[in-house]
Enzyme design. Structure first.
Site, mmCIF file in Angstrom:
data_model
loop_
_atom_site.group_PDB
_atom_site.id
_atom_site.type_symbol
_atom_site.label_atom_id
_atom_site.label_comp_id
_atom_site.label_asym_id
_atom_site.label_seq_id
_atom_site.Cartn_x
_atom_site.Cartn_y
_atom_site.Cartn_z
ATOM 1 N N ASP A 122 -3.148 3.552 4.547
ATOM 2 C CA ASP A 122 -2.133 4.588 4.311
ATOM 3 C C ASP A 122 -1.732 5.226 5.644
ATOM 4 O O ASP A 122 -2.576 5.411 6.525
ATOM 5 C CB ASP A 122 -2.720 5.693 3.403
ATOM 6 N N ASP A 136 -4.100 15.482 7.064
ATOM 7 C CA ASP A 136 -5.241 14.647 6.638
ATOM 8 C C ASP A 136 -6.355 14.753 7.669
ATOM 9 O O ASP A 136 -7.528 14.954 7.353
ATOM 10 C CB ASP A 136 -4.828 13.158 6.644
ATOM 11 N N GLU A 145 -12.325 8.775 3.359
ATOM 12 C CA GLU A 145 -11.193 7.849 3.297
ATOM 13 C C GLU A 145 -10.614 7.630 4.677
ATOM 14 O O GLU A 145 -10.098 6.574 4.992
ATOM 15 C CB GLU A 145 -10.101 8.373 2.363
ATOM 16 N N GLU A 146 -10.743 8.650 5.547
ATOM 17 C CA GLU A 146 -10.104 8.574 6.876
ATOM 18 C C GLU A 146 -10.938 7.820 7.900
ATOM 19 O O GLU A 146 -10.491 7.623 9.024
ATOM 20 C CB GLU A 146 -9.818 9.995 7.388
ATOM 21 N N ASP A 162 -12.416 12.295 -0.107
ATOM 22 C CA ASP A 162 -11.044 12.064 0.328
ATOM 23 C C ASP A 162 -10.553 13.446 0.772
ATOM 24 O O ASP A 162 -10.354 14.316 -0.065
ATOM 25 C CB ASP A 162 -10.203 11.510 -0.839
ATOM 26 N N LEU A 215 -7.798 14.792 1.905
ATOM 27 C CA LEU A 215 -6.524 15.330 1.427
ATOM 28 C C LEU A 215 -5.792 14.230 0.663
ATOM 29 O O LEU A 215 -5.000 13.473 1.209
ATOM 30 C CB LEU A 215 -5.685 15.841 2.604
ATOM 31 N N ASP A 216 -6.106 14.169 -0.643
ATOM 32 C CA ASP A 216 -5.531 13.110 -1.468
ATOM 33 C C ASP A 216 -4.088 13.470 -1.851
ATOM 34 O O ASP A 216 -3.785 14.626 -2.137
ATOM 35 C CB ASP A 216 -6.392 12.962 -2.724
ATOM 36 N N GLU A 255 -12.244 8.523 -4.889
ATOM 37 C CA GLU A 255 -11.215 9.003 -5.820
ATOM 38 C C GLU A 255 -11.698 8.789 -7.256
ATOM 39 O O GLU A 255 -11.944 9.744 -7.996
ATOM 40 C CB GLU A 255 -9.884 8.270 -5.580
HETATM 41 P P1 P6P Z 1 1.783 5.353 -5.762
HETATM 42 C C1 P6P Z 1 -2.054 9.079 -3.049
HETATM 43 O O1 P6P Z 1 -1.708 8.254 -1.943
HETATM 44 C C2 P6P Z 1 -2.826 8.226 -4.024
HETATM 45 O O2 P6P Z 1 -3.975 7.719 -3.413
HETATM 46 C C3 P6P Z 1 -3.182 9.032 -5.254
HETATM 47 O O3 P6P Z 1 -3.412 10.381 -4.990
HETATM 48 C C4 P6P Z 1 -1.967 8.835 -6.143
HETATM 49 O O4 P6P Z 1 -2.280 8.941 -7.515
HETATM 50 C C5 P6P Z 1 -1.526 7.411 -5.797
HETATM 51 O O5 P6P Z 1 -2.010 7.146 -4.468
HETATM 52 C C6 P6P Z 1 -0.022 7.281 -5.794
HETATM 53 O O6 P6P Z 1 0.269 5.904 -5.558
HETATM 54 O O7 P6P Z 1 1.653 3.852 -5.561
HETATM 55 O O8 P6P Z 1 2.192 5.699 -7.177
HETATM 56 O O9 P6P Z 1 2.621 6.055 -4.724
#
Ligand code: P6P
Length: 339
Positions: free
Chosen positions: A66, A72, A95-96, A118, A120-121, A277
């Protein structure tokens, strides 16, 4: 009704009595995570005012590929600093960071917990002021306590979590956690700088009117998932999808519903990360009476964890709705599924 303020610290200490052999280390760890959450919250709330919006300089993305946001990295650094200073944790996995980070003991003290998170999800939402969240899980280490933590400490099943929680930086800042004895929510009162008990013993509704899926990938889902999503639409359920798993799952925890992220051609194992997650959020939702399984019908918390950044498909939420999804997969799946 007794509306005396109960702070997170007070609640954690009071609950420590539930664990006869508790030595206070888990209590200290949870309190330190609360401190980190307050620090991150302060920056999230003023992100537009200081130069931590936007994309980080390093263009190579994080362990999951990502694009990394500045916030983040800020959140990651603050969580690691707090956990390093806590003296209650012997390692973290984020995650980072590609690899886990051992944290040396203070003096001859050897900590018995490791933390996965994670920081900052949903961070792609930061620059447009949409809710983001921190997700964490705590394991008891399995490696020899005399030495540094090992990778095995982080590759434990979600069923072995001793605690899990999330912080949602939204219209208010909410910390929700469980230590395996129910789920409780604490809202940050900025006027006193404390997380205060606001949602005691959270129970997820048995069913609900919301389904949460990225409809844009509909044609990329397997046929049984497309049929199930058609059914949600036929039942006039309301589609809510923020693109921030913490916010999407939080709504479902409080109002009922189901969040689904199936496999696609781009993500044949699913996109969401199992360790920091899916497992922590599944522990919380199950503790609140909900269910969480892969769209291949395996209970999330029972999945073997083979590497830190392993991905998984997920269907999580109200028990009756997850069961309905399961019935769809069994009925439409091209290949029979076996438990
Ligand atoms: P998409 C954010 O990057 C994440 O990890 C989750 O928080 C979120 O539900 C999902 O990815 C969103 O993914 O493919 O729908 O943009």
């Amino acid at each position: 009704m007794n509306n005396r303020i109960v702070t997170l610290d007070e609640f954690i200490i009071r609950r420590q009595k539930d664990f006869p052999f508790a030595s206070g280390e888990l209590t200290g760890l949870l309190r330190d995570i609360g401190v980190a959450a307050k620090i991150v919250n302060r920056e999230v709330n003023k992100a537009g005012l200081v130069n931590i919006l936007g994309k980080a300089a390093s263009q190579d993305g994080n362990a999951s590929g990502d694009q990394v946001q500045k916030l983040d990295l800020y959140a990651n650094d603050k969580l690691i600093d707090c956990l390093k200073n806590s003296g209650e944790c012997c390692g973290v996995a984020s995650e980072e960071n590609e690899d886990f980070i051992p944290i040396p003991g203070v003096g001859n003290k050897t900590s018995k917990y490791v933390v996965v998170f994670d920081p900052l999800d949903g961070s792609s939402n930061i620059d447009v002021n949409v809710s983001v969240g921190t997700i964490f899980g705590i394991y008891r280490r399995t490696s020899d306590s005399k030495g540094p933590c090992k990778l095995e400490d982080f590759l434990q099943k979600g069923a072995d979590l001793v605690a899990a929680g999330y912080v949602l930086y939204g219209t208010s800042t909410l910390l929700v956690y469980t230590t395996g004895r129910g789920v409780n929510g604490f809202t940050l009162d900025p006027s006193i700088g404390e997380f205060c008990l606001s949602h005691k013993d959270i129970q997820i509704p048995k069913s609900g009117n919301y389904y949460s899926v990225n409809q844009g990938y509909y044609l990329k889902f397997d046929v049984e998932m497309r049929r199930y999503i058609d059914q949600c639409s036929d039942m006039n359920l309301r589609l809510r999808y923020i693109g921030s798993m913490v916010a999407d799952v939080h709504r479902i925890l409080f109002q009922g519903g189901i969040f689904v992220y199936p496999n696609t051609r781009k993500y044949p194992q699913g996109k969401l990360r199992l360790v920091y997650e899916c497992n922590p959020l599944s522990f919380i939702v199950e503790q609140a009476g909900g269910k969480a399984m892969t769209v291949q019908l395996k209970r999330i918390l029972d999945l073997e964890v083979k590497h830190l950044h392993q991905r998984a498909t997920i269907a999580i939420g109200s028990p009756e709705m997850v069961d309905e999804m399961k019935a769809f997969v069994e009925r439409y799946s091209a290949t029979p599924t076996f438990d």
